[in-house]
Structures are given as C-alpha cells and as structure tokens.
Design a protein around this motif. Structure first.
Motif, PDB file in Angstrom:
ATOM      1  N   ARG A  12      22.934   4.852 -23.712  1.00  7.16           N
ATOM      2  CA  ARG A  12      23.833   4.178 -24.657  1.00  7.16           C
ATOM      3  C   ARG A  12      24.261   5.151 -25.753  1.00  7.16           C
ATOM      4  NH1 ARG A  12      23.735   1.813 -29.606  1.00  7.16           N
ATOM      5  NH2 ARG A  12      25.007  -0.091 -29.868  1.00  7.16           N
ATOM      6  N   ALA A  13      23.297   5.889 -26.306  1.00  8.25           N
ATOM      7  CA  ALA A  13      23.605   6.827 -27.379  1.00  8.25           C
ATOM      8  C   ALA A  13      24.540   7.937 -26.904  1.00  8.25           C
ATOM      9  CB  ALA A  13      22.307   7.415 -27.922  1.00  8.25           C
ATOM     10  N   LYS A  14      24.290   8.459 -25.701  1.00  9.00           N
ATOM     11  CA  LYS A  14      25.128   9.547 -25.183  1.00  9.00           C
ATOM     12  C   LYS A  14      26.537   9.066 -24.883  1.00  9.00           C
ATOM     13  CE  LYS A  14      25.271  13.928 -24.001  1.00  9.00           C
ATOM     14  NZ  LYS A  14      26.602  14.074 -23.455  1.00  9.00           N
ATOM     15  N   TYR A  19      32.267   9.268 -26.128  1.00 11.00           N
ATOM     16  CA  TYR A  19      33.509   8.499 -26.285  1.00 11.00           C
ATOM     17  C   TYR A  19      33.694   8.009 -27.714  1.00 11.00           C
ATOM     18  CZ  TYR A  19      33.868   8.448 -21.196  1.00 11.00           C
ATOM     19  OH  TYR A  19      33.982   8.812 -19.877  1.00 11.00           O
ATOM     20  N   ALA A  20      33.180   8.755 -28.678  1.00  8.51           N
ATOM     21  CA  ALA A  20      33.264   8.335 -30.073  1.00  8.51           C
ATOM     22  C   ALA A  20      34.705   8.098 -30.522  1.00  8.51           C
ATOM     23  CB  ALA A  20      32.595   9.372 -30.975  1.00  8.51           C
ATOM     24  N   HIS A  21      35.647   8.819 -29.923  1.00  9.15           N
ATOM     25  CA  HIS A  21      37.051   8.668 -30.315  1.00  9.15           C
ATOM     26  C   HIS A  21      37.606   7.288 -29.960  1.00  9.15           C
ATOM     27  CE1 HIS A  21      36.727  10.384 -26.278  1.00  9.15           C
ATOM     28  NE2 HIS A  21      37.900   9.851 -25.983  1.00  9.15           N
ATOM     29  N   PHE A  22      36.931   6.529 -29.084  1.00  3.74           N
ATOM     30  CA  PHE A  22      37.349   5.164 -28.763  1.00  3.74           C
ATOM     31  C   PHE A  22      36.846   4.163 -29.797  1.00  3.74           C
ATOM     32  CE2 PHE A  22      37.562   5.949 -23.872  1.00  3.74           C
ATOM     33  CZ  PHE A  22      38.749   6.640 -24.057  1.00  3.74           C
ATOM     34  N   GLY A  23      35.800   4.539 -30.553  1.00  2.00           N
ATOM     35  CA  GLY A  23      35.154   3.590 -31.445  1.00  2.00           C
ATOM     36  C   GLY A  23      34.237   2.662 -30.662  1.00  2.00           C
ATOM     37  N   VAL A  24      33.288   2.033 -31.354  1.00  2.00           N
ATOM     38  CA  VAL A  24      32.323   1.162 -30.673  1.00  2.00           C
ATOM     39  C   VAL A  24      33.013   0.033 -29.903  1.00  2.00           C
ATOM     40  CG1 VAL A  24      30.337  -0.364 -30.959  1.00  2.00           C
ATOM     41  CG2 VAL A  24      30.491   1.742 -32.305  1.00  2.00           C
ATOM     42  N   ASN A 197      27.689  17.945 -13.384  1.00  2.00           N
ATOM     43  CA  ASN A 197      26.934  18.199 -14.606  1.00  2.00           C
ATOM     44  C   ASN A 197      27.763  17.880 -15.846  1.00  2.00           C
ATOM     45  OD1 ASN A 197      24.464  19.506 -15.897  1.00  2.00           O
ATOM     46  ND2 ASN A 197      26.103  20.750 -16.755  1.00  2.00           N
ATOM     47  N   ARG A 198      29.069  18.106 -15.758  1.00  2.00           N
ATOM     48  CA  ARG A 198      29.945  17.873 -16.907  1.00  2.00           C
ATOM     49  C   ARG A 198      30.199  16.395 -17.161  1.00  2.00           C
ATOM     50  NH1 ARG A 198      34.220  20.800 -15.374  1.00  2.00           N
ATOM     51  NH2 ARG A 198      35.559  19.078 -14.805  1.00  2.00           N
ATOM     52  N   VAL A 199      30.161  15.573 -16.104  1.00  2.40           N
ATOM     53  CA  VAL A 199      30.607  14.186 -16.270  1.00  2.40           C
ATOM     54  C   VAL A 199      29.535  13.128 -16.045  1.00  2.40           C
ATOM     55  CG1 VAL A 199      32.945  14.845 -15.586  1.00  2.40           C
ATOM     56  CG2 VAL A 199      31.368  13.978 -13.855  1.00  2.40           C
ATOM     57  N   VAL A 200      28.343  13.503 -15.584  1.00  2.12           N
ATOM     58  CA  VAL A 200      27.381  12.484 -15.163  1.00  2.12           C
ATOM     59  C   VAL A 200      27.027  11.519 -16.294  1.00  2.12           C
ATOM     60  CG1 VAL A 200      25.385  13.983 -15.613  1.00  2.12           C
ATOM     61  CG2 VAL A 200      25.181  12.090 -13.987  1.00  2.12           C
ATOM     62  N   GLU A 201      26.844  12.013 -17.520  1.00  7.34           N
ATOM     63  CA  GLU A 201      26.415  11.140 -18.608  1.00  7.34           C
ATOM     64  C   GLU A 201      27.568  10.364 -19.240  1.00  7.34           C
ATOM     65  OE1 GLU A 201      24.005  13.524 -21.236  1.00  7.34           O
ATOM     66  OE2 GLU A 201      22.197  12.997 -20.108  1.00  7.34           O
ATOM     67  N   PHE A 249      28.070   6.491 -37.808  1.00  5.62           N
ATOM     68  CA  PHE A 249      26.660   6.835 -37.670  1.00  5.62           C
ATOM     69  C   PHE A 249      26.521   7.912 -36.604  1.00  5.62           C
ATOM     70  CE2 PHE A 249      27.680   3.495 -34.711  1.00  5.62           C
ATOM     71  CZ  PHE A 249      27.029   3.839 -33.535  1.00  5.62           C
ATOM     72  N   ASP A 250      25.350   8.558 -36.559  1.00  6.80           N
ATOM     73  CA  ASP A 250      25.046   9.570 -35.551  1.00  6.80           C
ATOM     74  C   ASP A 250      24.293   8.885 -34.416  1.00  6.80           C
ATOM     75  OD1 ASP A 250      24.156  11.612 -33.963  1.00  6.80           O
ATOM     76  OD2 ASP A 250      23.141  12.731 -35.548  1.00  6.80           O
TER      77      ASP A 250
END
Length: 258
Positions: A12-14, A19-24, A197-201, A249-250
């Motif tokens: 969830r955190a990752k 995708y922080a630019h989408f907002g919660v 590796n770049r997209v899994v998370e 938040f972080d």
C-alpha cells in the motif's frame, strides 16, 4: 470490491509512493477500476533459435533470431526499421532520468534504418555501449545481463540462478538481470528482468494477478536470502519532499531509517 487498505501495508505504501501524482483518491479509484484486470507481463515470446549479435550499418550490434531482428519493427527494401522511445524529466537543475520526480515530462521517438553488415557474434561478447536499445521494451532486455557491481549481489544472483533458473522469475520470458527484494523485510523475492523489476511494485491488485501473486508468495522465499541493507534503494530527500507535497505525508516513513 477491493480498496487500497486491502493491500499489505508495505505494498500500500509503495503504491502511494509510485502514484503520488494521482493523489490518494485517484489511487483508490485505480485500485477499484483495475480489479479483475490482471497486469500485463512483458508479452515477449522467447525465440526458438539461438540469438546472435549482428553488426548494423549504424555501428551497433543488433540481436537476431528466427530470421529477424528483435530490436526492429519490420524489414523494408531499404533496411530494418528501428524506433527507440526516449523519455526524461525536466527539473530546475536540468534533465533527470526519472520523469516521476520532475516538474515536466518530455519524450521523443527516434527512427532509423539499419542494413546488416556481418553474420553475427555471440551476444555476451558485445560491450553494453555497442548494443542496440530499440524495440518495444528496449533491446537490452534480451541481452545477457552484465555482472552485478558488488560481490554480495553476484552471490545472490548465482544462488537464485542455481535454485530457480536464469530467466525472469515473474514473466519467464526475458533474462533475469535484477535481484529483487522486499524493502520492508530485506528478503530476496526472486530474479527479475529489467522490465518486471521496474514495474512489479506498481501493481494495484490484491490477488489474482501474476505480479500480486509473485509479491505475496515470492518464488525465492524458501531460500531465505537477505539483500544487503547498504545497497537498498534510498530515494533523494528532494524526492521525498515532493511526495509529501503531493500526498500530505511520507507513505514510506515507517520503513525509512531514523
């Protein structure tokens, strides 16, 4: 209907971080909308014949197998058509490779024709700087990966290859290049190709998706291998501040060393 809170805490955190630019609210919508639509893997079919690296008229080596260049869109009377997508981010200090941490996103698509010059050499004999990077995901995904930079990671990669094979432990189509691990626990999950590796998370699925299943039940879990903490991913402080500005938040604070 799954929600963001149904994901394991670190996933969830990752996802919030990536995708922080989408907002919660936007990330919540993505989790709901993508439910039942598993993530795509590389979609690459492993060629039947051995790959060779053929010299092209552009001075680079191009991988050939099954009578075609892997890095080319198609052949024409003038030569093999190539395209390469290039993207970067623009910051006040200049361009950066990771466009997600930049203020503006820029990209170009370069195109050129290649005529073949020789019959080819073994791919592993070609220096990285001479390898063509064209194709849908970049030709580097098909080349044998270079040795890891540290002895610790080289040992981890060797253990993964011995136990689970050399190809990507997620898509099973491309050469495994990156030792993947869970940042929350430090435990190695498997050997991934550069694309996986770049997209899994970035996977938003709780379950029912190859990427989600890989993270929930890592193929290398039984080996109990630990990634060196000193080599773990550490984002820049400026990037962290950008994520905080976007989310308030972080999201990775719980796993960040004090």
């Amino acid at each position: 209907m799954p929600t963001l809170d149904d994901l394991p805490p670190y996933r969830r955190a990752k996802l919030l971080w990536d995708y922080a630019h989408f907002g919660v609210p936007g990330i919540e919508d993505m989790v709901r909308e993508r439910a039942g639509q598993p993530c795509r893997l590389s979609g690459v079919v492993v060629p039947a014949s051995p790959r060779v690296a053929v010299l092209g008229s552009d001075g680079r080596r191009h991988l050939m197998s099954d009578g075609r260049l892997i890095c080319s869109d198609r052949a024409s009377a003038q030569g093999w058509e190539h395209r390469q997508y290039c993207a970067w981010g623009q910051t006040p200090q200049g361009p950066v490779e990771d466009h997600r941490v930049a203020e503006a996103y820029q990209s170009i698509v370069a195109g050129w024709l290649v005529r073949l010059v020789d019959e080819g050499v073994p791919p592993e004999s070609v220096p990285v700087e001479q390898r063509c990077g064209g194709g849908p995901y970049g030709g580097f995904h098909y080349w044998p990966p270079p040795p890891a930079r540290t002895s610790a990671v080289r040992r981890l990669r060797a253990a993964l290859v011995d136990a689970l094979g050399p190809d990507c432990h997620l898509c099973h189509a491309l050469p495994g290049a990156m030792v993947d691990h869970d940042y929350a626990t430090g435990l190695v999950r498997g050997l991934l190709c550069k694309f996986c590796n770049r997209v899994v998370e970035e996977c938003p699925h709780v379950d029912g998706c190859p990427k989600a299943d890989y993270m929930t039940n890592p193929p290398a879990a039984h080996l109990v291998l630990r990634y060196p903490p000193s080599l773990a991913w550490k984002p820049k402080e400026s990037t962290r501040q950008q994520k905080i500005a976007l989310l308030g938040f972080d999201p990775l604070a719980e796993w960040r060393p004090s």
